[in-house]
Design a protein around this motif. Sequence first.
Motif, PDB file in Angstrom:
ATOM      1  N   ARG A   1      10.502  -8.441   0.740  1.00 43.59           N
ATOM      2  CA  ARG A   1       9.660  -8.943  -0.362  1.00 43.59           C
ATOM      3  C   ARG A   1       8.989  -7.794  -1.111  1.00 43.59           C
ATOM      4  N   ALA A   2       8.477  -6.844  -0.347  1.00 41.43           N
ATOM      5  CA  ALA A   2       7.691  -5.770  -0.972  1.00 41.43           C
ATOM      6  C   ALA A   2       8.576  -4.695  -1.590  1.00 41.43           C
TER       7      ALA A   2
ATOM      8  N   GLY B   1      10.195  -0.094  -8.034  1.00 45.93           N
ATOM      9  CA  GLY B   1      10.540  -0.497  -6.673  1.00 45.93           C
ATOM     10  C   GLY B   1       9.804  -1.724  -6.169  1.00 45.93           C
ATOM     11  N   ALA B   2       8.651  -2.043  -6.736  1.00 42.78           N
ATOM     12  CA  ALA B   2       7.861  -3.171  -6.239  1.00 42.78           C
ATOM     13  C   ALA B   2       8.013  -4.416  -7.112  1.00 42.78           C
ATOM     14  N   ASN B   3       8.885  -4.345  -8.119  1.00 45.24           N
ATOM     15  CA  ASN B   3       9.001  -5.457  -9.060  1.00 45.24           C
ATOM     16  C   ASN B   3       9.847  -6.597  -8.484  1.00 45.24           C
ATOM     17  N   ASN B   4       9.235  -7.756  -8.352  1.00 49.57           N
ATOM     18  CA  ASN B   4       9.983  -8.932  -7.890  1.00 49.57           C
ATOM     19  C   ASN B   4      10.398  -9.862  -9.030  1.00 49.57           C
TER      20      ASN B   4
ATOM     21  N   GLY C   1       0.827  -1.200   0.000  1.00 49.14           N
ATOM     22  CA  GLY C   1       0.000   0.000   0.000  1.00 49.14           C
ATOM     23  C   GLY C   1       0.865   1.255   0.000  1.00 49.14           C
ATOM     24  N   THR C   2       1.863   1.254   0.840  1.00 41.50           N
ATOM     25  CA  THR C   2       2.739   2.421   0.964  1.00 41.50           C
ATOM     26  C   THR C   2       3.378   2.772  -0.377  1.00 41.50           C
ATOM     27  N   HIS C   3       3.743   1.728  -1.145  1.00 42.93           N
ATOM     28  CA  HIS C   3       4.349   2.000  -2.452  1.00 42.93           C
ATOM     29  C   HIS C   3       3.418   2.775  -3.369  1.00 42.93           C
ATOM     30  N   LYS C   4       2.108   2.570  -3.171  1.00 44.01           N
ATOM     31  CA  LYS C   4       1.172   3.206  -4.096  1.00 44.01           C
ATOM     32  C   LYS C   4       1.009   4.692  -3.807  1.00 44.01           C
ATOM     33  N   VAL C   5       1.376   5.080  -2.601  1.00 41.26           N
ATOM     34  CA  VAL C   5       1.283   6.502  -2.259  1.00 41.26           C
ATOM     35  C   VAL C   5       2.240   7.271  -3.164  1.00 41.26           C
ATOM     36  N   ASP C   6       1.818   8.432  -3.620  1.00 42.61           N
ATOM     37  CA  ASP C   6       2.554   9.107  -4.694  1.00 42.61           C
ATOM     38  C   ASP C   6       3.969   9.507  -4.283  1.00 42.61           C
TER      39      ASP C   6
END
Lengths: 396, 396
Positions: free
Chosen positions: A359-360, B373-376, A78-83
């Motif tokens: 992981r994230a 950043g979220a790519n695994n 979720g945090t990654h989606k924050v702009d």
Amino acid sequence: MRTMLEKAGNPEVEVVLWDGSVITTATAPVSVRAHIRNRSTLYKLLFDPSLYFGDGYSLGTIEVEGGLVEFNEAIDQGTHKVDTQGFYRDRFRTSLSWLKRNTIDAARHNIHHHYDIGNDFYQLWLDEQLAYTCAYFPDPDDTLEAAQIAKMDHVCRKVGLKPGDSVVEAGCGWGALAIHMAKHYGVNVRAFNISREQLAYARERARREGLEKQVEFVEDDWRNITGSYDSFVSVGMLEHVGLKNYEELGRVIARCQRPHGRGLIHSIGCNSPRVLDSWTTKRIFPGAHVPSLSEFMRIFEPQKFSVLDVENIRLHYARTLEHWLERYEQNIDQVRDMFDETFIRTWRLYLSASVAAFRAGSLQLFQVVFTNGANNEIPWTRAGLYQDRESGSVEG
Amino acid sequence: MRTMLEKAGNPEVEVVLWDGSVITTATAPVSVRAHIRNRSTLYKLLFDPSLYFGDGYSLGTIEVEGGLVEFNEAIDQGTHKVDTQGFYRDRFRTSLSWLKRNTIDAARHNIHHHYDIGNDFYQLWLDEQLAYTCAYFPDPDDTLEAAQIAKMDHVCRKVGLKPGDSVVEAGCGWGALAIHMAKHYGVNVRAFNISREQLAYARERARREGLEKQVEFVEDDWRNITGSYDSFVSVGMLEHVGLKNYEELGRVIARCQRPHGRGLIHSIGCNSPRVLDSWTTKRIFPGAHVPSLSEFMRIFEPQKFSVLDVENIRLHYARTLEHWLERYEQNIDQVRDMFDETFIRTWRLYLSASVAAFRAGSLQLFQVVFTNGANNEIPWTRAGLYQDRESGSVEG
């Protein structure tokens, strides 16, 4: 609570209150939920979500359903989606963290907090050599033991150890790498650490293996390193150095690494400047900072070191932590003989949240190889790192 | 003059004046010396050594004895010895260079200045595919042709091209990489460039090889890239982008690279923030800037890209340039048919000084691989880059 979830990027989780009401901003059915047992826990959460989620979990006023790793992973995603406006906010907050100085005294206190809680405890869930840093799995199915050895060989190959070389290690943990380098690469090592319990263990092991003449364990801060060495190696210490001290670390390296030597720093990092969450820095690693690569470069650029190689092995740390967490749970009865339930839950959350963060992609693991800017005695390509991997170390 | 040499770190050179007097701060017999033919050249040198050494050499009022590469290398080695206080001065000067904006119009002018002087000229000394960037020599004795192919394969492997992928290339030169990717990896490429002469050549080559459907060459600035691609690749363009535009470049990449794609930027760089010397930025590459890694990260960190791999292949650029310089001299008669003696000497100095800069460590060559950043979906290790190297490309 809903506002908090929105600010956190609408993670795919549910929050269930003591009265059974469900709060969520998820758009699809979720598989993970947190149960909040009482009103005061909720209020604290709204005030500082990171700190009081951790504390609430430790105390049992928060329970998690559907997997602790999975819950934390959903939060991180979720945090990654924050702009990306967060970049400037985070950079500002990081610059404030410069106010914190990890002085020699503070460092001693911080390190004692985490590392001196008993070697017996760490033996329950680390590998047999007690390497408490990211392993390297040439094959994801390698055992943890094999992967820690592969990591040590990877480091030794990257700095190009030759028999007779001298190495200084800053932050040596329980001494696994120092002993591995001496034993398998024929080098002389001076290894620095300020954790007394770790050093006692490391010295005893070196003595037992007849390596006292090759490996000297020194109880002192990295700032007090003296002498001149072919290689400066530091695996998993930078996290405790504090951003403000990076330039000093660079000066120490410039002073002690010979012109033709290659050094390596292995550290947790992140993709852009940020401060660690408040729970981690208050409860787990006081004084810790994980650098972005631009911050990392503050060690090297003022000294005009040449950075030769940066490798990000983030997923290897997720894998390492999965092993640790699995062993931790397997030996939970023995942990219970040593510590209370709050401790048990704190460490379960720490390990689970760390699996989730790697992981994230909230955390990275960087290995940086560097040398004097004018040094041409550097490997022509990196191919040598990937030859005869199966046979373990190349010398010794 | 003596003061100037002292400021330059006492390089192991001699300066011989028109009246035969010798000035040096070297401590041992030297093998290289510069002859200054008249007083006005000396005065200019004192005012701006970099610019007027270059101009003086081009015009023949300065001659060099003992090898132009070797002379420049001695100068660069001296500079390294100057203390690291230079870090702060250089960082300040770099921050001033932010005042220069490489706008789209300025970029077009700057690129035209260097790249549109005639494909025939470049054919005299580049490899047969006209790759005007650092080659990669798996073996130092590889031919230039083989090393340019190996470089292209190295790039394609680093971003993990699969048949059917789409790639956008920013700054494609004469199209060698775009065509290589399409031909050997079965991908579709849109390649951007603002050099008209290069594009005409690239399009003609794609047509000749029957690849018009797979490779589209677009005459436009990288800022105008539209669409969505599996990989963003840029080899040797960043030097022309200008530090002030790095964040915009990051936004363009974030907009056009799909979440599971890996990108690569290949650029000349340096060990700490600095401005290029005045001769290079005035006479050779107007608007150019070579980033330190911390500056490089301004592309990635605001977008929270994950940097997976940084490789520094500085010595490969020294080798590449040695090949170019050797071919340039072999074909000097043909160059003389195209250009005057000033041009010939300017380019001789440019190539020689570049060999010296990469040998001495004044310049670096960084290849940076990055992803969302979220790519695994990232390679587990880098071992795949070093397998079956001899067989060339892995697909196609």
